[in-house]
Motif scaffolding. Structure first.
Motif, mmCIF file in Angstrom:
data_model
loop_
_atom_site.group_PDB
_atom_site.id
_atom_site.type_symbol
_atom_site.label_atom_id
_atom_site.label_comp_id
_atom_site.label_asym_id
_atom_site.label_seq_id
_atom_site.Cartn_x
_atom_site.Cartn_y
_atom_site.Cartn_z
ATOM 1 N N TRP A 53 0.148 6.062 -3.159
ATOM 2 C CA TRP A 53 -0.370 4.996 -2.421
ATOM 3 C C TRP A 53 -0.221 4.788 -1.165
ATOM 4 C CZ3 TRP A 53 -4.169 2.759 -4.157
ATOM 5 C CH2 TRP A 53 -4.594 2.412 -5.439
ATOM 6 N N ALA A 54 1.629 5.221 -0.217
ATOM 7 C CA ALA A 54 1.704 5.253 0.793
ATOM 8 C C ALA A 54 0.569 5.780 1.626
ATOM 9 C CB ALA A 54 2.767 5.972 1.064
ATOM 10 N N GLU A 55 -0.135 7.699 1.357
ATOM 11 C CA GLU A 55 -1.359 8.564 2.144
ATOM 12 C C GLU A 55 -1.897 7.397 2.267
ATOM 13 O OE1 GLU A 55 -3.361 11.534 2.301
ATOM 14 O OE2 GLU A 55 -1.311 11.798 0.236
ATOM 15 N N ILE A 56 -2.666 6.790 1.025
ATOM 16 C CA ILE A 56 -3.975 5.369 1.413
ATOM 17 C C ILE A 56 -3.663 4.532 2.249
ATOM 18 C CG2 ILE A 56 -5.181 4.061 -0.636
ATOM 19 C CD1 ILE A 56 -4.335 6.197 -3.144
ATOM 20 N N PHE A 57 -2.723 3.833 2.192
ATOM 21 C CA PHE A 57 -2.904 2.258 2.934
ATOM 22 C C PHE A 57 -1.471 3.268 4.206
ATOM 23 C CE2 PHE A 57 -2.211 0.460 -1.163
ATOM 24 C CZ PHE A 57 -3.485 -0.690 -0.570
ATOM 25 N N GLY A 58 -1.816 4.252 4.569
ATOM 26 C CA GLY A 58 -1.162 4.595 5.942
ATOM 27 C C GLY A 58 -2.015 5.494 6.269
ATOM 28 N N VAL A 115 1.920 -3.560 -3.533
ATOM 29 C CA VAL A 115 1.459 -2.637 -2.181
ATOM 30 C C VAL A 115 2.545 -3.421 -1.314
ATOM 31 C CG1 VAL A 115 -1.251 -3.089 -0.287
ATOM 32 C CG2 VAL A 115 -0.894 -2.660 -3.132
ATOM 33 N N ALA A 116 2.985 -5.021 -1.758
ATOM 34 C CA ALA A 116 4.000 -5.285 -0.520
ATOM 35 C C ALA A 116 5.194 -5.055 -0.382
ATOM 36 C CB ALA A 116 3.927 -7.059 -0.735
ATOM 37 N N LEU A 117 5.620 -4.438 -1.718
ATOM 38 C CA LEU A 117 6.530 -3.802 -1.377
ATOM 39 C C LEU A 117 6.588 -2.475 -0.689
ATOM 40 C CD1 LEU A 117 7.961 -4.905 -4.752
ATOM 41 C CD2 LEU A 117 9.079 -5.504 -2.790
ATOM 42 N N LEU A 118 5.674 -1.905 -1.292
ATOM 43 C CA LEU A 118 5.626 -0.276 -0.758
ATOM 44 C C LEU A 118 5.429 -0.136 1.030
ATOM 45 C CD1 LEU A 118 4.579 2.706 -0.968
ATOM 46 C CD2 LEU A 118 1.797 1.940 -1.105
ATOM 47 N N LEU A 119 4.756 -1.721 1.558
ATOM 48 C CA LEU A 119 3.779 -1.394 2.991
ATOM 49 C C LEU A 119 5.099 -1.983 3.798
ATOM 50 C CD1 LEU A 119 0.141 -2.998 2.883
ATOM 51 C CD2 LEU A 119 1.366 -0.979 2.997
#
Length: 239
Positions: free
Chosen positions: A39-44, A64-68
């Motif tokens: 997910w970090a790769e997808i949103f990043g 997602v909020a915590l990841l970002l």
């Protein structure tokens, strides 16, 4: 006199009841690191460089909020389910860099015009009432050139009757279903089209093969099927 809950109240009640199980599933230790990397790769790949001001709508338990936030973004996240927000805030209390979690309606986010560099959501569109109104508001609170990045799938292409769990049948009743035009979409094109119709530019759809491979490897939640998920991205024009 018998009173009936508003449709959104029923949706909120369903997700509050599901919050512990839903959040625990997302935190499974055997898959947690793999998911975070994917997910970090997808949103990043699609969000502005950090630190950007990001609004995560329908945040649920805050994944997602915590990841970002962990990737260096300044994140505000909203949801209407108190149970989900309680879980999100528990995670935030342990995070080195935490989002700001607020109770708020994804259809009508209560923020000033041009407040954010990016808007994200994951698994929201299918259960979103008034998507046209919502997207008009999302475009409003984005800055010119700002990014919209959302993830969803066609979870119920044969209709919502596929989920026979008692709480779903009770709370996603006919009155609720009638207000969710994307719930039984048979193609992700329906979601793409509503984004484009709202005036966003550069609308694109990307199949998320990395998530599909993880689902095949580790399995999916009970009563769910392995399905291809999609990332839809768009921009607010510089008008």
């Amino acid at each position: 006199m018998t009173t009936h809950p508003l449709p959104q109240d029923s949706i909120n009640a369903y997700w509050t009841g599901r919050a512990p199980e839903y959040d625990d599933y997302q935190q499974r230790p055997e898959r947690r690191d793999h998911d975070r990397a994917a997910w970090a790769e997808i949103f990043g790949a699609v969000l502005p460089p950090a630190p950007a001001e990001v609004l995560d709508l329908g945040t649920g338990s805050g994944y997602v909020a915590l990841l970002l936030a962990g990737l260096g973004h300044d994140v505000t996240a909203t949801d209407l389910s108190e149970g989900m927000l309680a879980r999100a805030r528990e995670h935030a209390a342990r995070a080195e860099r935490a989002p700001r979690f607020l109770q708020g309606d994804a259809v009508a986010p209560d923020f000033a015009d041009a407040s954010f560099d990016a808007i994200t959501n994951r698994y929201l569109m299918w259960t979103l009432r008034e998507p046209e109104r919502a997207l008009a508001n999302w475009r409003r609170v984005l800055r010119p050139g700002g990014v919209l990045a959302l993830v969803d799938s066609t979870w119920f292409p044969t209709g919502l009757d596929r989920d026979t769990s008692a709480d779903f049948v009770e709370l996603y009743d006919d009155g609720v279903r009638a207000l969710l035009p994307l719930a039984a979409a048979t193609s992700i094109d329906a979601t793409r089209d509503v984004v484009a119709a709202a005036g966003f530019e550069d609308v694109s759809v990307t199949p998320l093969q990395s998530i599909l491979e993880l689902d095949r490897r580790f399995g999916v939640a009970p009563d769910h099927e392995v399905q291809l998920q999609f990332l839809i991205t768009a921009r607010r024009g510089r008008d």
